[in-house]
Design a protein around this motif. Structure first.
Motif, mmCIF file in Angstrom:
data_model
loop_
_atom_site.group_PDB
_atom_site.id
_atom_site.type_symbol
_atom_site.label_atom_id
_atom_site.label_comp_id
_atom_site.label_asym_id
_atom_site.label_seq_id
_atom_site.Cartn_x
_atom_site.Cartn_y
_atom_site.Cartn_z
ATOM 1 N N VAL A 24 0.767 -1.053 0.132
ATOM 2 C CA VAL A 24 0.037 0.086 -0.023
ATOM 3 C C VAL A 24 0.837 1.308 -0.024
ATOM 4 O O VAL A 24 1.833 1.355 0.930
ATOM 5 N N ARG A 25 0.439 2.145 -0.848
ATOM 6 C CA ARG A 25 1.312 3.344 -0.838
ATOM 7 C C ARG A 25 -0.025 4.542 -0.746
ATOM 8 O O ARG A 25 -0.771 4.737 -1.343
ATOM 9 N N ILE A 26 0.181 5.028 0.491
ATOM 10 C CA ILE A 26 -0.526 6.374 0.886
ATOM 11 C C ILE A 26 -0.121 7.729 0.471
ATOM 12 O O ILE A 26 1.330 7.846 0.824
ATOM 13 N N ALA A 27 -0.972 8.538 -0.088
ATOM 14 C CA ALA A 27 -0.315 9.887 -0.570
ATOM 15 C C ALA A 27 -1.453 10.787 -0.157
ATOM 16 O O ALA A 27 -2.516 10.802 -0.587
ATOM 17 N N LEU A 64 -1.621 22.369 2.582
ATOM 18 C CA LEU A 64 -0.912 23.086 3.027
ATOM 19 C C LEU A 64 0.608 23.194 2.506
ATOM 20 O O LEU A 64 1.289 24.491 2.706
ATOM 21 N N HIS A 65 1.073 22.257 1.931
ATOM 22 C CA HIS A 65 2.322 21.942 1.105
ATOM 23 C C HIS A 65 2.141 21.901 -0.291
ATOM 24 O O HIS A 65 1.255 21.531 -0.655
ATOM 25 N N PRO A 66 3.311 22.141 -0.942
ATOM 26 C CA PRO A 66 3.221 21.856 -2.377
ATOM 27 C C PRO A 66 3.720 20.582 -2.646
ATOM 28 O O PRO A 66 4.023 20.017 -3.843
ATOM 29 N N HIS A 67 3.853 19.804 -1.627
ATOM 30 C CA HIS A 67 4.485 18.275 -1.689
ATOM 31 C C HIS A 67 3.434 17.092 -0.874
ATOM 32 O O HIS A 67 2.508 17.859 -0.306
ATOM 33 N N ASP A 68 3.533 16.262 -1.188
ATOM 34 C CA ASP A 68 2.719 14.990 -0.515
ATOM 35 C C ASP A 68 3.530 14.557 0.675
ATOM 36 O O ASP A 68 4.479 14.454 1.053
ATOM 37 N N ALA A 69 2.440 14.134 1.785
ATOM 38 C CA ALA A 69 2.814 13.269 2.779
ATOM 39 C C ALA A 69 2.624 11.956 2.364
ATOM 40 O O ALA A 69 1.315 11.554 2.001
ATOM 41 N N VAL A 70 3.517 10.983 2.449
ATOM 42 C CA VAL A 70 3.431 9.722 2.181
ATOM 43 C C VAL A 70 3.872 8.608 2.949
ATOM 44 O O VAL A 70 4.695 8.639 3.786
ATOM 45 N N ALA A 71 3.030 7.475 3.065
ATOM 46 C CA ALA A 71 3.498 6.148 3.662
ATOM 47 C C ALA A 71 3.348 5.236 3.275
ATOM 48 O O ALA A 71 2.361 4.954 2.283
ATOM 49 N N TYR A 72 4.110 4.052 3.444
ATOM 50 C CA TYR A 72 3.955 2.791 2.815
ATOM 51 C C TYR A 72 3.693 1.552 3.837
ATOM 52 O O TYR A 72 4.106 1.707 4.961
ATOM 53 N N ALA A 73 3.074 0.730 3.358
ATOM 54 C CA ALA A 73 2.739 -0.408 4.461
ATOM 55 C C ALA A 73 2.451 -1.613 3.665
ATOM 56 O O ALA A 73 2.151 -1.703 2.377
ATOM 57 N N GLY A 74 2.736 -2.617 4.171
ATOM 58 C CA GLY A 74 2.392 -4.259 3.509
ATOM 59 C C GLY A 74 2.125 -5.237 4.311
ATOM 60 O O GLY A 74 2.100 -4.944 5.456
ATOM 61 N N LYS A 75 2.068 -6.402 3.993
ATOM 62 C CA LYS A 75 1.775 -7.753 4.916
ATOM 63 C C LYS A 75 3.103 -8.125 5.577
ATOM 64 O O LYS A 75 2.817 -8.927 6.434
#
Length: 308
Positions: A286-289, A294-305
């Motif tokens: 999973v990639r969350i964006a 507020l910002h010109p960039h993304d906040a991102v998190a990754y997860a998996g099994k």
């Protein structure tokens, strides 16, 4: 005179001739971006046809062979996708046909299909409904006699920042303290009217459209349909984007955002726990964006099994 009816066996085949480029095996050779029709049932019992972009590949395992038979791959894909809906059994049969058509040249095959699946979604409160186009990516590989498949899609939702919400609540408290001095009698009707003005919501937390990009490897048995995966992930996030909305739907959406404050880390854990609990999923990534306002960039998190 040029003879258009001449059989193909009499035409020159440069790929079969000796070449000076040296020997060596190649991981994948084929075509990408082929324009094809595709039929797919996401799990609602509706087989829908749409346009797709398809990649078809085999490895080149024979030392000294110059190339593969790309036209054979094209014709096999055309035949398979025109015959019926895409599913795991059809993809496996298609890859087996790739290898049969390249016997002696290849021992691994791969197909990748990109398209959009239209799914009707109900409004939150009203009786309306509308269409959402979910991107779908199917990839299947047959190598060493082992078949594997992955399905990917994007879930789009709204995310409201918990930190920004806390700062907004503080500003509302400050405005309340300015408008209602300590010791001043507080009348219910006066406060109720104040809350309905712009002063009662002097600051609002920032929220943004966000994307959960899913890549699922189904288990051999009891694999969930795409729609079941989408429904479960959207329910875990609580704020999936809407289609047709009336005012009551928009108010319900605002309420859902207020009840589902989340950082990208929170969203990643929600989706991870949801997919981890679903039977029939062998692995996932999973990639969350959060495409922040507020910002010109993304906040991102990754997860998996947790598997490779």
């Amino acid at each position: 005179m040029f003879n258009e009816d001449r059989p193909s066996s009499s035409l020159p085949d440069v790929a079969s001739l000796p070449h000076a480029s040296g020997s060596g095996v190649l991981d994948w050779v084929g075509m990408d971006g082929m324009e094809m029709p595709v039929q797919f049932d996401a799990g609602d019992g509706q087989v829908r046809q749409t346009s797709a972009r398809v990649g078809a590949f085999v490895n080149l395992a024979k030392e000294g062979a110059r190339g593969i038979h790309m036209s054979r791959l094209y014709l096999l894909v055309d035949e398979a996708l025109s015959a019926g809906p895409v599913d795991e059994a059809m993809l496996r049969k298609l890859l087996e046909s790739f290898l049969a058509s390249h016997e002696g040249l290849s021992d691994a095959a791969r197909v990748v299909i990109h398209f959009e699946q239209l799914i009707r979604r109900r409004a939150l409160r009203s009786d309306n409904s509308g269409w959402r186009a979910y991107p779908v990516r199917l990839e299947a590989v047959l190598a060493d006699g082992k078949f594997s498949m992955e399905i990917g899609t994007d879930v789009v939702y709204s995310s409201t920042c918990p930190a920004s919400a806390a700062l907004s609540r503080q500003m509302i408290q400050q405005r309340f303290a300015e408008d209602f001095k300590p010791g001043q009698p507080l009348e219910h009707e006066v406060i109720l009217r104040w809350l309905g003005t712009e002063k009662g919501i002097v600051a609002t937390p920032h929220a943004q459209r966000s994307t959960a990009k899913l890549c699922i490897r189904p288990a051999a048995a009891n694999a969930p349909k795409l729609l079941a995966i989408i429904d479960a992930v959207e329910a875990s996030l609580g704020t999936a984007v809407q289609t047709a909305v009336k005012r009551e739907d928009e108010q319900a959406f605002a309420l859902a955002n207020g009840a589902n404050l989340m950082f990208c880390e929170d969203a990643a854990r929600r989706v991870q726990q949801t997919l981890d609990a679903m039977p029939g999923i062998a692995d996932f990534h999973v990639r969350i964006a959060h495409h922040e306002s507020l910002h010109p960039h993304d906040a991102v998190a990754y997860a998996g099994k947790g598997l490779t």
